[in-house]
Design an enzyme around this catalytic site. Structure first.
Site, PDB file in Angstrom:
ATOM      1  N   ALA A 280      -6.121 -31.560  -9.536  1.00 31.59           N
ATOM      2  CA  ALA A 280      -6.825 -29.654  -9.190  1.00 31.59           C
ATOM      3  C   ALA A 280      -6.625 -29.406  -7.333  1.00 31.59           C
ATOM      4  O   ALA A 280      -6.768 -30.357  -6.807  1.00 31.59           O
ATOM      5  CB  ALA A 280      -8.194 -28.970  -9.580  1.00 31.59           C
TER       6      ALA A 280
ATOM      7  N   GLY B 202      -8.086 -34.312 -11.610  1.00 30.69           N
ATOM      8  CA  GLY B 202      -6.911 -33.261 -12.779  1.00 30.69           C
ATOM      9  C   GLY B 202      -5.562 -34.559 -13.357  1.00 30.69           C
ATOM     10  O   GLY B 202      -5.468 -34.313 -13.786  1.00 30.69           O
TER      11      GLY B 202
ATOM     12  N   GLU C 264      -6.675 -37.032 -15.782  1.00 32.50           N
ATOM     13  CA  GLU C 264      -7.388 -36.147 -16.710  1.00 32.50           C
ATOM     14  C   GLU C 264      -6.161 -35.901 -17.689  1.00 32.50           C
ATOM     15  O   GLU C 264      -5.698 -35.592 -18.430  1.00 32.50           O
ATOM     16  CB  GLU C 264      -8.580 -35.153 -16.328  1.00 32.50           C
TER      17      GLU C 264
ATOM     18  N   GLU D 104     -14.425 -36.613  -8.103  1.00 29.17           N
ATOM     19  CA  GLU D 104     -14.822 -35.084  -8.331  1.00 29.17           C
ATOM     20  C   GLU D 104     -16.360 -35.185  -7.769  1.00 29.17           C
ATOM     21  O   GLU D 104     -16.527 -34.545  -6.590  1.00 29.17           O
ATOM     22  CB  GLU D 104     -15.185 -34.706  -9.384  1.00 29.17           C
TER      23      GLU D 104
HETATM   24  N1  DAK Z   1      -5.320 -30.257  -3.784  1.00 27.10           N
HETATM   25  C1  DAK Z   1      -4.373 -29.813  -2.723  1.00 27.10           C
HETATM   26  N2  DAK Z   1      -3.514 -30.071  -2.221  1.00 27.10           N
HETATM   27  C2  DAK Z   1      -3.528 -31.797  -1.580  1.00 27.10           C
HETATM   28  C3  DAK Z   1      -4.135 -32.311  -3.251  1.00 27.10           C
HETATM   29  C4  DAK Z   1      -5.252 -31.644  -4.278  1.00 27.10           C
HETATM   30  N3  DAK Z   1      -5.829 -32.675  -4.730  1.00 27.10           N
HETATM   31  N4  DAK Z   1      -3.985 -34.048  -2.821  1.00 27.10           N
HETATM   32  C5  DAK Z   1      -3.476 -33.979  -1.497  1.00 27.10           C
HETATM   33  N5  DAK Z   1      -2.814 -32.507  -1.250  1.00 27.10           N
HETATM   34  C6  DAK Z   1      -1.552 -32.260  -0.278  1.00 27.10           C
HETATM   35  C7  DAK Z   1      -2.772 -32.522   1.516  1.00 27.10           C
HETATM   36  O1  DAK Z   1      -3.560 -31.600   1.282  1.00 27.10           O
HETATM   37  C8  DAK Z   1      -1.159 -32.450   2.390  1.00 27.10           C
HETATM   38  O2  DAK Z   1      -1.011 -31.129   2.235  1.00 27.10           O
HETATM   39  P1  DAK Z   1      -0.555 -31.447   3.621  1.00 27.10           P
HETATM   40  O3  DAK Z   1      -1.690 -31.918   4.970  1.00 27.10           O
HETATM   41  O4  DAK Z   1       0.928 -32.419   4.383  1.00 27.10           O
HETATM   42  O5  DAK Z   1      -0.349 -29.707   3.882  1.00 27.10           O
HETATM   43  C9  DAK Z   1      -0.569 -33.727   1.019  1.00 27.10           C
HETATM   44  O6  DAK Z   1      -1.358 -33.403   0.084  1.00 27.10           O
HETATM   45  C10 DAK Z   1      -0.732 -34.935   1.493  1.00 27.10           C
HETATM   46  O7  DAK Z   1      -1.706 -35.175   1.284  1.00 27.10           O
HETATM   47  P2  DAK Z   1      -2.019 -36.979   2.788  1.00 27.10           P
HETATM   48  O8  DAK Z   1      -1.768 -36.154   3.362  1.00 27.10           O
HETATM   49  O9  DAK Z   1      -4.272 -36.153   2.007  1.00 27.10           O
HETATM   50  O10 DAK Z   1      -1.454 -37.931   1.963  1.00 27.10           O
HETATM   51  P3  DAK Z   1      -2.298 -39.182   1.993  1.00 27.10           P
HETATM   52  O11 DAK Z   1      -1.822 -40.571   1.613  1.00 27.10           O
HETATM   53  O12 DAK Z   1      -3.092 -39.615   3.313  1.00 27.10           O
HETATM   54  O13 DAK Z   1      -3.562 -39.763   0.978  1.00 27.10           O
HETATM   55  C11 DAK Z   1      -4.458 -39.112  -1.308  1.00 27.10           C
HETATM   56  C12 DAK Z   1      -3.604 -39.756  -0.559  1.00 27.10           C
HETATM   57  C13 DAK Z   1      -4.011 -38.114  -2.881  1.00 27.10           C
HETATM   58  C14 DAK Z   1      -5.485 -39.921  -1.293  1.00 27.10           C
HETATM   59  C15 DAK Z   1      -4.922 -37.751  -0.564  1.00 27.10           C
HETATM   60  O14 DAK Z   1      -4.421 -37.133  -0.396  1.00 27.10           O
HETATM   61  C16 DAK Z   1      -5.953 -37.157  -1.692  1.00 27.10           C
HETATM   62  O15 DAK Z   1      -7.198 -37.995  -1.325  1.00 27.10           O
HETATM   63  N6  DAK Z   1      -6.213 -36.203  -2.284  1.00 27.10           N
HETATM   64  C17 DAK Z   1      -7.296 -35.181  -2.881  1.00 27.10           C
HETATM   65  C18 DAK Z   1      -7.432 -36.342  -4.454  1.00 27.10           C
HETATM   66  C19 DAK Z   1      -8.295 -36.009  -5.185  1.00 27.10           C
HETATM   67  O16 DAK Z   1      -9.521 -35.282  -4.705  1.00 27.10           O
HETATM   68  N7  DAK Z   1      -8.273 -35.086  -6.240  1.00 27.10           N
HETATM   69  C20 DAK Z   1      -9.396 -34.420  -6.981  1.00 27.10           C
HETATM   70  C21 DAK Z   1      -8.841 -33.393  -6.439  1.00 27.10           C
HETATM   71  S1  DAK Z   1     -10.401 -32.529  -7.619  1.00 27.10           S
HETATM   72  C22 DAK Z   1     -12.502 -27.600 -12.567  1.00 27.10           C
HETATM   73  C23 DAK Z   1     -11.723 -27.933 -13.570  1.00 27.10           C
HETATM   74  C24 DAK Z   1     -11.051 -29.771 -12.993  1.00 27.10           C
HETATM   75  C25 DAK Z   1     -11.311 -29.565 -11.742  1.00 27.10           C
HETATM   76  C26 DAK Z   1     -12.112 -29.320 -11.557  1.00 27.10           C
HETATM   77  C27 DAK Z   1     -12.842 -28.263 -11.764  1.00 27.10           C
HETATM   78  N8  DAK Z   1     -13.336 -27.114 -13.274  1.00 27.10           N
HETATM   79  C28 DAK Z   1     -13.635 -27.322 -14.692  1.00 27.10           C
HETATM   80  C29 DAK Z   1     -13.561 -25.464 -12.906  1.00 27.10           C
HETATM   81  C30 DAK Z   1     -10.956 -30.881 -11.249  1.00 27.10           C
HETATM   82  C31 DAK Z   1     -11.119 -31.363 -10.053  1.00 27.10           C
HETATM   83  C32 DAK Z   1      -9.838 -32.488  -9.284  1.00 27.10           C
HETATM   84  O17 DAK Z   1      -8.877 -32.603  -9.694  1.00 27.10           O
END
Ligand code: DAK
Length: 258
Positions: free
Chosen positions: A63, A108, A111, A131
């Site tokens: 997400a 997400g 998921e 998360e």
């Molecule tokens: N959201 C927004 N932007 C993201 C993103 C994300 N999840 N993942 C990557 N990006 C963006 C980065 O910010 C970056 O943007 P710029 O800085 O270039 O503008 C671009 O994509 C490239 O990412 P990186 O520069 O970080 O690329 P790397 O190869 O260095 O790293 C990575 C890739 C996938 C390891 C890293 O980007 C990363 O750790 N991303 C976050 C992964 C993550 O934590 N995903 C889980 C998100 S939490 C809910 C329901 C559902 C959810 C929550 C609540 N409710 C019931 C309320 C779900 C939650 C989630 O999914």
């Protein structure tokens, strides 16, 4: 359609989440487009859907963290419901959905892949529910579907630790059915899809429903679910053709989805 591309090859629909600059992260617009793309599938023609992500790096990196960072409790809950409705739509979509996971499937993204019927992935794929490191729980079914797919012990290890796993481990624990070199992934997904699409569509749909509904019931009820869906195939043109072909020692001419 906005953040989701859609093309059709024969009886197979191919959907690509297209927001590669943010590694295909899911914000409200992406989720909206994804739901609309599934609503628009012509079920008279399409027998299998393949879902993938644009680019070679990411299926869906979760997400959208930037969008979520300022949400209130009420907004977070509304976002969660919105996403859950789309994921559930995919899970109970009448025809099978194959996730071709072409890179990161985090939060997400994992998921979303788990809402699909079958997952295959590229060698660079990474799966996880990170998360807890963001101060939240998985919110799009991660605590539920992961435990059902790979068992509670392994799911708890991944979810509590926020530990990502690579493609080989995802294969070993049964999260994905197969791993391919990146350049072979889509061909493999299409081969898998066409192997399903050549079978009697009503029977395949009923199998999906029987497996999904049966898993939610105890065995006594589950068997009844199966009986009803089994009976439902009879008197269809495809049942008659399938059985006639066997008895006449010939190949099925074609299944017509009737
Ligand atoms: N959201 C927004 N932007 C993201 C993103 C994300 N999840 N993942 C990557 N990006 C963006 C980065 O910010 C970056 O943007 P710029 O800085 O270039 O503008 C671009 O994509 C490239 O990412 P990186 O520069 O970080 O690329 P790397 O190869 O260095 O790293 C990575 C890739 C996938 C390891 C890293 O980007 C990363 O750790 N991303 C976050 C992964 C993550 O934590 N995903 C889980 C998100 S939490 C809910 C329901 C559902 C959810 C929550 C609540 N409710 C019931 C309320 C779900 C939650 C989630 O999914």
């Amino acid at each position: 359609m906005g953040f989701v591309d859609y093309e059709v090859e024969g009886h197979v629909g191919i959907m690509t989440i297209n927001r590669p600059k943010a590694l295909n992260a899911l914000n409200e617009d992406v989720l909206k487009d994804l739901g609309a793309a599934f609503d628009a599938v012509n079920l008279d023609e399409i027998r299998v859907v393949i879902l993938t992500g644009a680019g070679e790096k990411s299926f869906v990196a979760g997400a959208d963290i930037a969008a979520m960072s300022t949400m209130t409790k009420a907004e977070g809950e509304a976002f969660g419901k919105f996403g859950n409705d789309v994921f559930r739509k995919i899970e109970i979509f009448p025809v099978p959905v194959i996730a071709a996971v072409n890179g990161f499937a985090l939060g997400g993204g994992n998921e979303l892949a788990m809402s699909c019927d079958i997952r295959i992935c590229s060698e660079n794929a990474v799966f996880g529910q990170p998360e807890v490191g963001l101060g939240i729980t998985p919110g799009f079914g991660g605590t539920q579907r992961l435990a059902r797919l790979i068992g509670p012990g392994k799911a708890k290890e991944m979810v509590y630790g926020g530990r990502n796993i690579k493609a080989d481990e995802a294969y070993r624990v049964g999260l994905v059915n197969a791993v391919y070199p990146q350049e072979e992934l889509m061909a493999a997904a299409k081969k898998l899809a066409s192997g399903i699409a050549k079978n009697a569509p009503i029977a395949v749909r009923n199998c999906k429903k029987a497996i999904n509904d049966g898993l939610e019931a105890d065995m006594d009820q589950a068997i009844v679910v199966e009986e009803k869906l089994f009976g439902d195939c009879f008197e269809t043109e495809d049942q008659k053709e399938g059985m006639a072909a066997f008895l006449e020692k010939r190949k099925v001419e074609r299944f017509i989805n009737k």
